[in-house]
Write an enzyme that holds these catalytic residues in place. Structure first.
Site, mmCIF file in Angstrom:
data_model
loop_
_atom_site.group_PDB
_atom_site.id
_atom_site.type_symbol
_atom_site.label_atom_id
_atom_site.label_comp_id
_atom_site.label_asym_id
_atom_site.label_seq_id
_atom_site.Cartn_x
_atom_site.Cartn_y
_atom_site.Cartn_z
ATOM 1 N N LYS A 1 0.855 -1.187 0.000
ATOM 2 C CA LYS A 1 0.000 0.000 0.000
ATOM 3 C C LYS A 1 0.890 1.236 0.000
ATOM 4 O O LYS A 1 1.719 1.427 0.885
ATOM 5 C CB LYS A 1 -0.891 -0.011 1.237
ATOM 6 C CG LYS A 1 -1.702 1.264 1.362
ATOM 7 C CD LYS A 1 -2.680 1.195 2.507
ATOM 8 C CE LYS A 1 -3.432 2.497 2.649
ATOM 9 N NZ LYS A 1 -4.398 2.446 3.745
ATOM 10 N N LYS B 1 -2.332 -1.575 -3.798
ATOM 11 C CA LYS B 1 -3.165 -0.374 -3.735
ATOM 12 C C LYS B 1 -2.320 0.875 -3.834
ATOM 13 O O LYS B 1 -1.312 0.939 -3.137
ATOM 14 C CB LYS B 1 -3.892 -0.418 -2.393
ATOM 15 C CG LYS B 1 -4.722 0.777 -2.080
ATOM 16 C CD LYS B 1 -5.332 0.586 -0.732
ATOM 17 C CE LYS B 1 -6.002 1.870 -0.311
ATOM 18 N NZ LYS B 1 -6.345 1.835 1.075
HETATM 19 C C1 PBG Z 1 -6.872 3.482 5.491
HETATM 20 C C2 PBG Z 1 -7.420 3.301 4.139
HETATM 21 C C3 PBG Z 1 -7.340 4.237 3.117
HETATM 22 C C4 PBG Z 1 -7.976 3.673 2.016
HETATM 23 C C5 PBG Z 1 -8.430 2.419 2.387
HETATM 24 N N1 PBG Z 1 -8.058 2.201 3.721
HETATM 25 C C6 PBG Z 1 -6.818 5.603 3.073
HETATM 26 C C7 PBG Z 1 -5.529 6.008 3.583
HETATM 27 O O1 PBG Z 1 -4.611 5.219 3.777
HETATM 28 O O2 PBG Z 1 -5.438 7.211 3.807
HETATM 29 C C8 PBG Z 1 -8.106 4.345 0.703
HETATM 30 C C9 PBG Z 1 -9.167 3.875 -0.172
HETATM 31 C C10 PBG Z 1 -9.516 4.792 -1.265
HETATM 32 O O3 PBG Z 1 -8.878 5.839 -1.497
HETATM 33 O O4 PBG Z 1 -10.476 4.468 -1.963
HETATM 34 N N2 PBG Z 1 -7.507 2.904 6.476
#
Ligand code: PBG
Length: 322
Positions: A195, A248
């Site tokens: 991520k 992601k």
């Molecule tokens: C964090 C989380 C995020 C997303 C999913 N889980 C955001 C972040 O890390 O700030 C992003 C998902 C999206 O942008 O659609 N818990």
């Protein structure tokens, strides 16, 4: 040179030939739809930066889940926006927290729909970071305890899969052992292993009300230029007991999805994140690109790169058209 024997256009001539030779197929059962849960009843609050997406109270989410089931979606992934936030993210692991309530209600109403929970603290902390803050940075090991408690509370509520998205070191092992000790040895962990600290999460942070109040997430999420590091992160999560992994965002990281597919024999999910969705929708609303074509082309690219499943905000409209 004689006239060319090879004419690749032969197989593209008609839709029936193209359909017969198509290498990548999209299927609703590989789509996972994100849902944002808020307290209250009868609430549907549109998210301005994500046209077509809304925050939902649990009763409304149940309705969406009934439709998700009838469309044949692979499942839903739940995010929660609690009534109040504090320094310790207590809403995240409250047995009666918003996600825990949501899971119970959805599993009671639509037992066959797969329910995944996002395990993270950022929606629950007053400062918007993904864990416990010490000296302006997230303390890894204290945060593990919160994550483990959240995961166990989600499993106890009936979650089918837990998906940690915080990027703390060692969270998969911590969650696995906590789940096992609490009597949930068969609840799989789908870890957000690769991520990235991405600008594409902007609209989600409006949706989840989780923008960090100071600094950013670069000390825990990955640096976008790194690909080898993603392989190492995935390897570590698998060693710690992850059953599936997530890459992601998706479209800007297709190389990572493809590399992971070649290297690891576990199901791979890709998350087409909020910013990817919002960029497409903004262009659609301006009449600059065609909605259906671009939606399907972007999802197909992610599948073609090697994703088994796609977490995405187009899940319902795409399933309706398939
Ligand atoms: C964090 C989380 C995020 C997303 C999913 N889980 C955001 C972040 O890390 O700030 C992003 C998902 C999206 O942008 O659609 N818990």
């Amino acid at each position: 040179m004689p006239f060319p024997i090879h004419r690749p256009r032969r197989l593209r001539r008609t839709e029936s030939l193209r359909r017969l030779t198509r290498e990548t197929q999209l299927q609703p059962e590989n789509f996972i739809e994100p849902l944002f849960l808020i307290p209250g009843e009868g609430q549907v609050k549109p998210i301005s930066s994500m046209p077509g997406i809304a925050q939902l109270s649990v009763d409304q989410a149940v309705k969406q889940c009934e439709e998700a089931k009838s469309l044949g979606l692979g499942g839903v992934i739940l995010f929660g926006i609690p009534e109040t936030k504090d320094e310790f993210a207590s809403g995240a692991y409250d047995p009666d927290g918003i996600v825990q309530q949501g899971v119970r209600a959805i599993k009671a109403a639509v037992p066959d729909l797969l329910v995944i929970t996002d395990v993270c603290n950022c929606e629950y902390t007053s400062h918007g970071h993904c864990g416990h803050i010490v000296d302006n940075d997230v303390d890894n090991d204290v945060t593990l305890d919160w994550l483990a408690r959240s995961a166990v509370s989600h499993a106890a509520a009936g979650a089918d899969i837990v998906a940690p998205s915080d990027m703390m070191d060692g969270r998969v092992a911590a969650i696995r052992s906590a789940l096992d000790q609490a009597g949930h040895p068969l609840v799989p962990i789908m870890s957000y292993a690769a991520k990235y600290a991405s600008g594409f999460y902007g609209p989600f942070r409006e949706a989840a009300e989780s923008t960090p109040q100071f600094g950013d997430r670069r000390s825990y999420q990955m640096d976008p230029p790194n690909a080898r590091e993603a392989m190492r992160e995935i390897e570590l999560d698998l060693e710690e007991g992850a059953d599936m992994i997530i890459v992601k965002p998706a479209l800007a990281y297709l190389d990572i999805i493809a590399a992971a597919r070649n290297r690891f024999d576990v199901p791979i999910a890709a998350y087409q994140v909020s910013g990817e969705y919002s960029m497409i929708m903004a262009a659609v609303q301006n009449g600059w690109v065609d909605y259906e074509r671009v939606m399907f082309e972007s999802l197909t690219a992610i599948k073609r790169a090697g994703a088994t499943m796609i977490i995405n905000y187009f899940a319902k409209p795409a399933a309706r058209l398939l």
